[in-house]
Design a protein around this motif. Sequence first.
Motif, PDB file in Angstrom:
ATOM      1  N   UNK A 351      -9.598 105.123  -5.750  1.00  0.00           N
ATOM      2  CA  UNK A 351     -11.002 104.890  -6.080  1.00  0.00           C
ATOM      3  C   UNK A 351     -11.213 103.485  -6.652  1.00  0.00           C
ATOM      4  N   UNK A 352     -10.307 103.138  -7.587  1.00  0.00           N
ATOM      5  CA  UNK A 352     -10.442 101.831  -8.253  1.00  0.00           C
ATOM      6  C   UNK A 352     -10.234 100.686  -7.270  1.00  0.00           C
ATOM      7  N   UNK A 353      -9.243 100.845  -6.381  1.00  0.00           N
ATOM      8  CA  UNK A 353      -8.969  99.777  -5.414  1.00  0.00           C
ATOM      9  C   UNK A 353     -10.152  99.623  -4.466  1.00  0.00           C
ATOM     10  N   UNK A 354     -10.727 100.778  -4.074  1.00  0.00           N
ATOM     11  CA  UNK A 354     -11.883 100.741  -3.176  1.00  0.00           C
ATOM     12  C   UNK A 354     -13.035  99.951  -3.840  1.00  0.00           C
ATOM     13  N   UNK A 355     -13.224 100.202  -5.124  1.00  0.00           N
ATOM     14  CA  UNK A 355     -14.300  99.521  -5.826  1.00  0.00           C
ATOM     15  C   UNK A 355     -14.017  98.019  -5.923  1.00  0.00           C
ATOM     16  N   UNK A 356     -12.753  97.704  -6.235  1.00  0.00           N
ATOM     17  CA  UNK A 356     -12.398  96.281  -6.330  1.00  0.00           C
ATOM     18  C   UNK A 356     -12.659  95.567  -5.007  1.00  0.00           C
ATOM     19  N   UNK A 357     -12.260  96.244  -3.911  1.00  0.00           N
ATOM     20  CA  UNK A 357     -12.437  95.630  -2.595  1.00  0.00           C
ATOM     21  C   UNK A 357     -13.917  95.404  -2.299  1.00  0.00           C
ATOM     22  N   UNK A 358     -14.724  96.415  -2.642  1.00  0.00           N
ATOM     23  CA  UNK A 358     -16.133  96.254  -2.316  1.00  0.00           C
ATOM     24  C   UNK A 358     -16.759  95.169  -3.193  1.00  0.00           C
ATOM     25  N   UNK A 359     -16.315  95.076  -4.482  1.00  0.00           N
ATOM     26  CA  UNK A 359     -16.813  93.998  -5.347  1.00  0.00           C
ATOM     27  C   UNK A 359     -16.426  92.643  -4.772  1.00  0.00           C
ATOM     28  N   UNK A 360     -15.186  92.586  -4.300  1.00  0.00           N
ATOM     29  CA  UNK A 360     -14.702  91.307  -3.757  1.00  0.00           C
ATOM     30  C   UNK A 360     -15.519  90.900  -2.539  1.00  0.00           C
ATOM     31  N   UNK A 361     -15.786  91.898  -1.682  1.00  0.00           N
ATOM     32  CA  UNK A 361     -16.508  91.585  -0.450  1.00  0.00           C
ATOM     33  C   UNK A 361     -17.901  91.037  -0.788  1.00  0.00           C
ATOM     34  N   UNK A 362     -18.530  91.671  -1.773  1.00  0.00           N
ATOM     35  CA  UNK A 362     -19.857  91.208  -2.161  1.00  0.00           C
ATOM     36  C   UNK A 362     -19.791  89.772  -2.680  1.00  0.00           C
ATOM     37  N   UNK A 363     -18.764  89.485  -3.481  1.00  0.00           N
ATOM     38  CA  UNK A 363     -18.633  88.126  -4.022  1.00  0.00           C
ATOM     39  C   UNK A 363     -18.400  87.128  -2.893  1.00  0.00           C
ATOM     40  N   UNK A 364     -17.508  87.513  -1.961  1.00  0.00           N
ATOM     41  CA  UNK A 364     -17.211  86.605  -0.852  1.00  0.00           C
ATOM     42  C   UNK A 364     -18.457  86.345  -0.001  1.00  0.00           C
TER      43      UNK A 364
END
Length: 450
Positions: A351-364
């Motif tokens: 769950x946490x990794x999924x959230x990190x990835x989605x946060x990263x994608x938004x930032x990128x």
Amino acid sequence: ARPSPFLEPTSRTAPNTLAIISLSKEHYQPITLQESIGAVDGYAEGVTLNTRFGSFPHSTLLDIPWGSQVRASVVDTGSRGRKRRRDQVEDEETPTSNQDDGNDTPTSAPAKKAIAASSGFIYVLRPTPELWTSSLPHRTQVVYTPDYSYVLQRIRARPGTRIIEAGAGSGSFTHASARAVYSGYPGSDADARGKVFSFEFHEPRFEKMDAEIRQHSLQGIVQVTHRDVYDEGFLINGKSPKASAVFLDLPAPWEALHHLARRKTLKGGKLDENPGDWDSPLDPNKSAYICTFSPCIEQVTRTVTELRTLGWTDIDMVEIAHRRFNVIRDRAGVNIPSEKGFSAQPADVAEAVKKLKSDLKRTQDFHKAQTSQPVSDTSESKMDVDESTPESNTGDLNKNEDPLWLQGRLVHRTENDLKTHTSYLVFAILPREWDEAAEEAALAKWPCGG
Ligand code: SAM
């Protein structure tokens, strides 16, 4: 005289020199390396360092690069063993055990016991003031590295500076100040060379310090005097040491301050009417920088009052609170301790990794839209990060192909307090001597023009 290992580093260990043995991160032991003194019980090793990590004949510690890791000895430490181990020190980066020594492996019970203890290792380190502070024989409280490094820069200790120090105590500050003032030019004018004038009134401590300074070949830089400085001040054979820096680690520094005036002064700041041929211990042509080191605020108050009375300026007080921060990666719940030790918690982690990835994608996406440039990560590249993972935790997450910085948050914790003896540091400056002659000389040099 031999060069001091503290001042003129060599690249390899040698007989009759001081070495600091690192037994563990927090445990150091100073030894003087000694050449083999001939066969002992049929073995040619002679002097041996015995530790809880095994035995280390000095012959295995000689003529190796400083910083070498050395394995504990096996029982047969004859001359063939000596050559072989020296080779091992240079050839092997990560020693494991001495037990595969082939024909030399002894079989008796005591020998087997020795082998069992032989898998330990030590590091042989070149002496530095910091390592000496961590390993010296304590005769008193000592000044530790976080304090003395700050003090030395505040009192402007640099190559060529002449420092007065009292009391010498265990010599921790003395070694650090000797290195700070060493100018490295033995041929230069003796008066221009840096020097530490150290005073100690406790006779056995004075004698130990004096012997240690000679053992460490520092006698050209450090002069230790047996003296009660409250009563007798800081002149050396009636002459001024011409100091521009002073460090007082005394129970009552205010008792000694009147001896550090520009004119002969009595306690309480009154000028002595009969100065005789008294000389100030301070260099008349330089400002003097002082630091006093006191554990309680009442001592600070008395020191500050006396400094003011005697004309010192820029008085301030500092307390060093040194902390070391340990930065680690919290792998999004992976390292959460449970009763059975560390345990992975796959659902939380996914769950946490999924959230990190989605946060990263938004930032990128955001940065792409702003600059059309790919986002580069710099957030942790300059940090000293401990990326270790608990051994029991070897689930799929460790095979995670994501970049390291995506695998969890960086968190920091303070390590246990560094060893330091907390005290208040009082600093002050006494301006250089000024009189008619100085005024005229200054005007001649820098005419005011009108
Ligand atoms: N700074 C030292 C170090 O880093 O190892 C430790 C100094 S120790 C805390 C204080 C020393 O001052 C003691 O060794 C004591 O004997 C000495 N001392 C106390 N009163 C003195 C005096 N009036 N004159 C000279 N030394 C004195």
